[in-house]
Design an enzyme around this catalytic site. Structure first.
Site, PDB file in Angstrom:
ATOM      1  N   HIS A 101       0.866  -1.177   0.000  1.00  0.00           N
ATOM      2  CA  HIS A 101       0.000   0.000   0.000  1.00  0.00           C
ATOM      3  C   HIS A 101       0.908   1.233   0.000  1.00  0.00           C
ATOM      4  CE1 HIS A 101      -2.420  -3.067   2.187  1.00  0.00           C
ATOM      5  NE2 HIS A 101      -3.477  -2.488   1.630  1.00  0.00           N
TER       6      HIS A 101
ATOM      7  N   GLU B  97      -8.768 -13.236  -2.272  1.00  0.00           N
ATOM      8  CA  GLU B  97      -8.122 -13.649  -1.025  1.00  0.00           C
ATOM      9  C   GLU B  97      -8.964 -14.751  -0.380  1.00  0.00           C
ATOM     10  OE1 GLU B  97      -7.228 -11.861   3.384  1.00  0.00           O
ATOM     11  OE2 GLU B  97      -6.688 -10.593   1.666  1.00  0.00           O
TER      12      GLU B  97
ATOM     13  N   ASP C 109     -10.707 -11.822   9.867  1.00  0.00           N
ATOM     14  CA  ASP C 109      -9.673 -12.005   8.848  1.00  0.00           C
ATOM     15  C   ASP C 109      -8.336 -12.273   9.534  1.00  0.00           C
ATOM     16  OD1 ASP C 109      -8.538 -12.047   6.370  1.00  0.00           O
ATOM     17  OD2 ASP C 109      -8.604  -9.897   6.035  1.00  0.00           O
TER      18      ASP C 109
END
Length: 431
Positions: free
Chosen positions: A93, A260, A299
């Site tokens: 990122h 994902e 997650d």
């Protein structure tokens, strides 16, 4: 060192140049290290405790007051890590690699300086950028979303980050540009106009497509589904929802999906489900190769160590001939209790071996063809019956279907043979 090795810092199955079904293993797999969990992240912090992970590159007192020097130190550590692993790609990122400044202009300047250094290190090492993305979820300005924010000011601020990431992806020779809508959703419908928010997200994507074309950029756009967390509901819920959004807004020709598996399980599917459905519609672009904990509802981003799952995913990738510009990006973090830096090597090496072994097993299953033949036989009536051919061609009528049903009478139950399929798969995987 081979399958008999007990050295945890060696590969037992991964052999980058080994040819599998006509391609080197490194091309089938195209492994990538993610910057956020590996070199910055939360240091093991969770809702109930502070940082635990030992990261000596972050602990030098002389770097505490110099965020640019610290960012460059992390670059040095990262490229040493990539080189030691033999991994040729990485992802980040924007705010992972460069600190945000006091102003937008300062943030952009920081990004330029750090990406200059990244390019220098890429040229020295041969390591390449698989993809970059923009962090549009951490800063308080994005607490109500970025592309879907009710405030147009926040929307436009997000546009500056998207444009900058497009520019630096081009500068670094990145293969892809990922969009993940971590806050593109809602906490309550009471204050939410869903249609307007989705319209605004589509508008941003259209502007990005326009800018890409005008600049002549070639990085592939990838959209990453996730059903929830941090929002209660996120618009890119799963692969099918995301593909429907892209088709609704005329964006399907300009995007593929970055899947994902841990996000897929959060949506209530088996880990390989979204990989399979995206591939079936020629929309699978890349995979964030992690897994989740089935007993936890969030997650967890575990390293993928399950041979059944890695084999299933590699079967899909083999069937579609590879991932084109995508890869297997380890969006994974070591457990909070795995505090030593060497644990980063253990996680990546173990996962790389799991996927390398999965590739070999998948190649064997595909080469033998037994499961494929059984699947074909299960749907055979669609190919041998004239009515089946006409239905698939779109030329049949309801009346013809009814006439066929009357002529044939009551259908006879046919076994799905799930247990046999599982036996045949297990013969290959667990021998």
């Amino acid at each position: 060192k081979g399958i008999d090795s007990t050295d945890p810092l060696s590969y037992r199955y991964y052999n980058a140049d080994e040819v599998v079904l006509g391609k080197p293993m490194k091309e089938w797999l195209r492994f990538s290290v993610c910057w956020w969990h590996t070199f910055v992240g939360g240091g093991g912090r969770d809702p109930f405790g502070v940082e635990t992970l030992q990261r000596p590159w972050d602990e030098s007192p002389d770097l505490a007051s110099d965020p640019i020097a610290l960012a460059k130190r992390r670059v040095d550590v990262a490229f040493e890590f990539f080189t030691k692993l033999g991994i040729e790609y990485y992802t980040f990122h924007d705010t992972d690699v460069a600190p945000e400044g006091e102003s937008l202009e300062e943030s952009m300047k920081n990004m330029d300086e750090i990406t200059d250094y990244l390019l220098e290190m890429q040229n020295e090492s041969g390591v390449k950028l698989l993809w970059a993305t923009q962090n549009l979820f951490t800063h308080p300005r994005y607490m109500n979303g970025a592309l879907t924010n009710p405030d147009v000011h926040c929307f436009c601020y997000a546009a500056t980050q998207i444009q900058k990431v497009m520019d630096i992806t081009y500068k670094l020779g990145g293969l892809n540009h990922v969009f993940w809508g971590g806050r593109e959703g809602y906490q309550t419908l009471l204050n939410t106009d869903m249609k307007q928010e989705c319209d605004h997200a589509a508008a941003m994507y259209n502007m990005a497509i326009d800018y890409k074309k005008r600049k002549g950029y070639t990085a592939k756009f990838l959209l990453e589904p996730k059903p929830r967390e941090p929002c209660k509901h996120q618009y890119d819920y799963d692969a099918q929802t995301t593909m429907a959004f892209l088709h609704q807004y005329g964006l399907a020709n300009d995007f593929k999906l970055n899947i994902e598996p841990n996000h897929t399980t959060l949506a209530g599917h088996q880990g390989e489900h979204d990989v399979a459905i995206a591939s079936a519609y020629n929309m699978l672009g890349s995979v964030d190769s992690n897994t989740g904990d089935e007993l936890l509802g969030w997650d967890t981003d575990n390293f993928p160590m399950d041979l059944r799952e890695t084999t299933a995913i590699m079967q899909i990738i083999i069937k579609q001939g590879g991932l084109e510009t995508g890869g297997l990006n380890f969006d994974c973090k070591v457990r909070r209790e795995s505090v030593d830096p060497v644990d980063l090597f253990h996680g990546h090496i173990g996962a790389m071996d799991a996927y390398a072994q999965g590739l070999r097993k998948a190649a064997e299953i595909e080469s033998k063809g037994e499961i494929n033949r059984m699947v074909e036989e299960r749907y055979l009536s669609w190919k041998v019956e004239d009515i089946g051919k006409k239905i698939e061609q779109g030329t049949a009528t309801l009346e013809e279907c009814i006439e066929y049903a009357k002529k044939k009478g009551e259908p006879k139950p046919k076994s799905g043979q799930q247990e046999l399929f599982e036996m045949i798969r297990n013969r290959c995987i667990y021998k």
